[in-house]
Design a protein around this motif. Structure first.
Motif, PDB file in Angstrom:
ATOM      1  N   ASP A 164      47.722  35.437  30.560  1.00 58.88           N
ATOM      2  CA  ASP A 164      48.459  35.205  31.815  1.00 58.88           C
ATOM      3  C   ASP A 164      48.420  36.404  32.755  1.00 58.88           C
ATOM      4  OD1 ASP A 164      49.275  32.595  31.064  1.00 58.88           O
ATOM      5  OD2 ASP A 164      50.877  33.439  29.839  1.00 58.88           O
ATOM      6  N   LYS A 165      47.268  37.053  32.841  1.00 59.91           N
ATOM      7  CA  LYS A 165      47.136  38.224  33.705  1.00 59.91           C
ATOM      8  C   LYS A 165      46.111  38.027  34.821  1.00 59.91           C
ATOM      9  CE  LYS A 165      50.102  40.718  31.431  1.00 59.91           C
ATOM     10  NZ  LYS A 165      51.391  41.097  32.044  1.00 59.91           N
ATOM     11  N   CYS A 166      45.614  36.803  34.976  1.00 59.45           N
ATOM     12  CA  CYS A 166      44.554  36.601  35.967  1.00 59.45           C
ATOM     13  C   CYS A 166      45.067  36.735  37.401  1.00 59.45           C
ATOM     14  CB  CYS A 166      43.862  35.256  35.757  1.00 59.45           C
ATOM     15  SG  CYS A 166      44.963  33.848  35.664  1.00 59.45           S
ATOM     16  N   ARG A 167      46.354  36.508  37.614  1.00 54.76           N
ATOM     17  CA  ARG A 167      46.895  36.614  38.974  1.00 54.76           C
ATOM     18  C   ARG A 167      47.342  38.029  39.321  1.00 54.76           C
ATOM     19  NH1 ARG A 167      48.731  31.567  37.240  1.00 54.76           N
ATOM     20  NH2 ARG A 167      48.093  29.831  38.575  1.00 54.76           N
ATOM     21  N   ALA A 171      40.838  42.818  39.175  1.00 51.35           N
ATOM     22  CA  ALA A 171      39.566  42.756  38.451  1.00 51.35           C
ATOM     23  C   ALA A 171      39.165  41.308  38.177  1.00 51.35           C
ATOM     24  CB  ALA A 171      39.674  43.522  37.135  1.00 51.35           C
ATOM     25  N   TYR A 172      40.145  40.457  37.938  1.00 51.35           N
ATOM     26  CA  TYR A 172      39.846  39.050  37.662  1.00 51.35           C
ATOM     27  C   TYR A 172      39.253  38.378  38.903  1.00 51.35           C
ATOM     28  CZ  TYR A 172      40.391  34.156  36.395  1.00 51.35           C
ATOM     29  OH  TYR A 172      40.145  32.829  36.134  1.00 51.35           O
ATOM     30  N   GLY A 173      39.847  38.626  40.046  1.00 50.09           N
ATOM     31  CA  GLY A 173      39.338  38.043  41.288  1.00 50.09           C
ATOM     32  C   GLY A 173      37.925  38.503  41.599  1.00 50.09           C
ATOM     33  N   ARG A 174      37.661  39.784  41.363  1.00 54.44           N
ATOM     34  CA  ARG A 174      36.310  40.305  41.608  1.00 54.44           C
ATOM     35  C   ARG A 174      35.306  39.674  40.644  1.00 54.44           C
ATOM     36  NH1 ARG A 174      39.215  45.251  42.334  1.00 54.44           N
ATOM     37  NH2 ARG A 174      38.762  45.892  40.186  1.00 54.44           N
ATOM     38  N   ALA A 175      35.743  39.492  39.400  1.00 52.68           N
ATOM     39  CA  ALA A 175      34.865  38.872  38.406  1.00 52.68           C
ATOM     40  C   ALA A 175      34.575  37.420  38.768  1.00 52.68           C
ATOM     41  CB  ALA A 175      35.498  38.958  37.019  1.00 52.68           C
ATOM     42  N   MET A 176      35.582  36.711  39.260  1.00 52.33           N
ATOM     43  CA  MET A 176      35.386  35.315  39.657  1.00 52.33           C
ATOM     44  C   MET A 176      34.398  35.218  40.817  1.00 52.33           C
ATOM     45  SD  MET A 176      35.947  32.116  39.236  1.00 52.33           S
ATOM     46  CE  MET A 176      37.461  31.785  38.298  1.00 52.33           C
ATOM     47  N   ALA A 177      34.533  36.113  41.782  1.00 48.41           N
ATOM     48  CA  ALA A 177      33.607  36.115  42.920  1.00 48.41           C
ATOM     49  C   ALA A 177      32.175  36.366  42.446  1.00 48.41           C
ATOM     50  CB  ALA A 177      34.030  37.181  43.928  1.00 48.41           C
ATOM     51  N   ALA A 178      32.026  37.302  41.514  1.00 50.80           N
ATOM     52  CA  ALA A 178      30.694  37.610  40.976  1.00 50.80           C
ATOM     53  C   ALA A 178      30.133  36.418  40.208  1.00 50.80           C
ATOM     54  CB  ALA A 178      30.774  38.834  40.066  1.00 50.80           C
ATOM     55  N   PRO A 197      35.262  26.725  31.138  1.00 51.22           N
ATOM     56  CA  PRO A 197      36.723  26.875  31.037  1.00 51.22           C
ATOM     57  C   PRO A 197      37.293  27.771  32.131  1.00 51.22           C
ATOM     58  CG  PRO A 197      35.712  27.094  28.876  1.00 51.22           C
ATOM     59  CD  PRO A 197      34.597  27.100  29.874  1.00 51.22           C
ATOM     60  N   VAL A 198      36.592  28.861  32.424  1.00 51.75           N
ATOM     61  CA  VAL A 198      37.061  29.814  33.435  1.00 51.75           C
ATOM     62  C   VAL A 198      37.117  29.160  34.813  1.00 51.75           C
ATOM     63  CG1 VAL A 198      36.448  31.938  34.656  1.00 51.75           C
ATOM     64  CG2 VAL A 198      36.273  31.841  32.176  1.00 51.75           C
TER      65      VAL A 198
END
Length: 215
Positions: A164-167, A171-178, A197-198
């Motif tokens: 529960d740390k994606c928000r 780093a999570y947002g940058r990884a999603m964009a990549a 799943p991601v």
């Protein structure tokens, strides 16, 4: 040594994860048989880690086996978990190995804690280990947003989702964009199984709480 003598921990673990995610028929007998085999393979891997200082297969497969059993709600002997925890604490897991291994370790630990399959003292140690892995992912993230490489990035992202740390982590947002920029790299079923799943905001841990309905 003949290849057939080596435990197939990773392959069976992936199959069981996929089987659980696909909502198998109500008859639990086939699953129970496969779970028993996975326990056997994991024990064989554990025995190898005692003898050689590392699993007979790899830490990736070893932790994947723990994760699959956890998702199926099966307890794993504490010695088996401790062997993986000690390896993680001493960084043996990631010595020259991509981030995907450490991600699967974190997912296995997070699952054991969430499903309450370990005693509270061990659960606290696992929680600390997961926190450390997540922090290292943030530190290791490259300028292009990847954590490790394109294929390890979705697994690392699952760790943020599972805890529960994606928000709360940029780093999570940058990884999603990549990830979204490189989806064409996922051409095999195994690779897509890590990314899908991601893309839906889920992790392998969510398989454990899936509600299967008859259609």
């Amino acid at each position: 040594r003949a290849a057939s003598q080596w435990p197939e921990t990773g392959r069976l673990a992936l199959y069981l994860l996929g089987l659980r995610a696909s909502c198998p028929p109500p008859d639990p007998s086939p699953q129970r048989f496969l779970v028993t085999w996975l326990k056997y393979y994991l024990e064989k891997d554990w025995a190898g880690s005692r003898r050689h200082g590392h699993p007979l297969t790899s830490y990736y497969q070893y932790s994947l086996g723990v994760l699959a059993l956890c998702v199926h709600g099966k307890r794993v002997r504490e010695e088996v978990i401790q062997r993986l925890l000690v390896a993680e604490q001493h960084r043996r897991v990631t010595r020259g190995i991509p981030a995907d291994t450490e991600a699967v370790v974190a997912l296995a630990f997070a699952c054991l804690e969430r499903e309450q399959l370990v005693r509270s003292r061990l659960a606290a140690e696992l929680r600390v280990a997961v926190r450390g892995i997540r922090a290292r992912f943030v530190e290791a993230q490259s300028e292009n947003g990847l954590i490790g490489n394109i294929f390890s990035t979705p697994l690392a992202m699952q760790v943020f989702i599972a805890t529960d740390k994606c928000r709360t982590h940029a780093a999570y947002g940058r990884a999603m964009a990549a990830l979204l920029q490189r989806l064409d790299a996922f051409t095999s079923a195994a690779a897509m199984a890590q990314a899908l799943p991601v893309l839906h905001g889920r992790s392998y841990l969510d398989i454990a709480s899936m509600q299967c309905k008859e259609e």
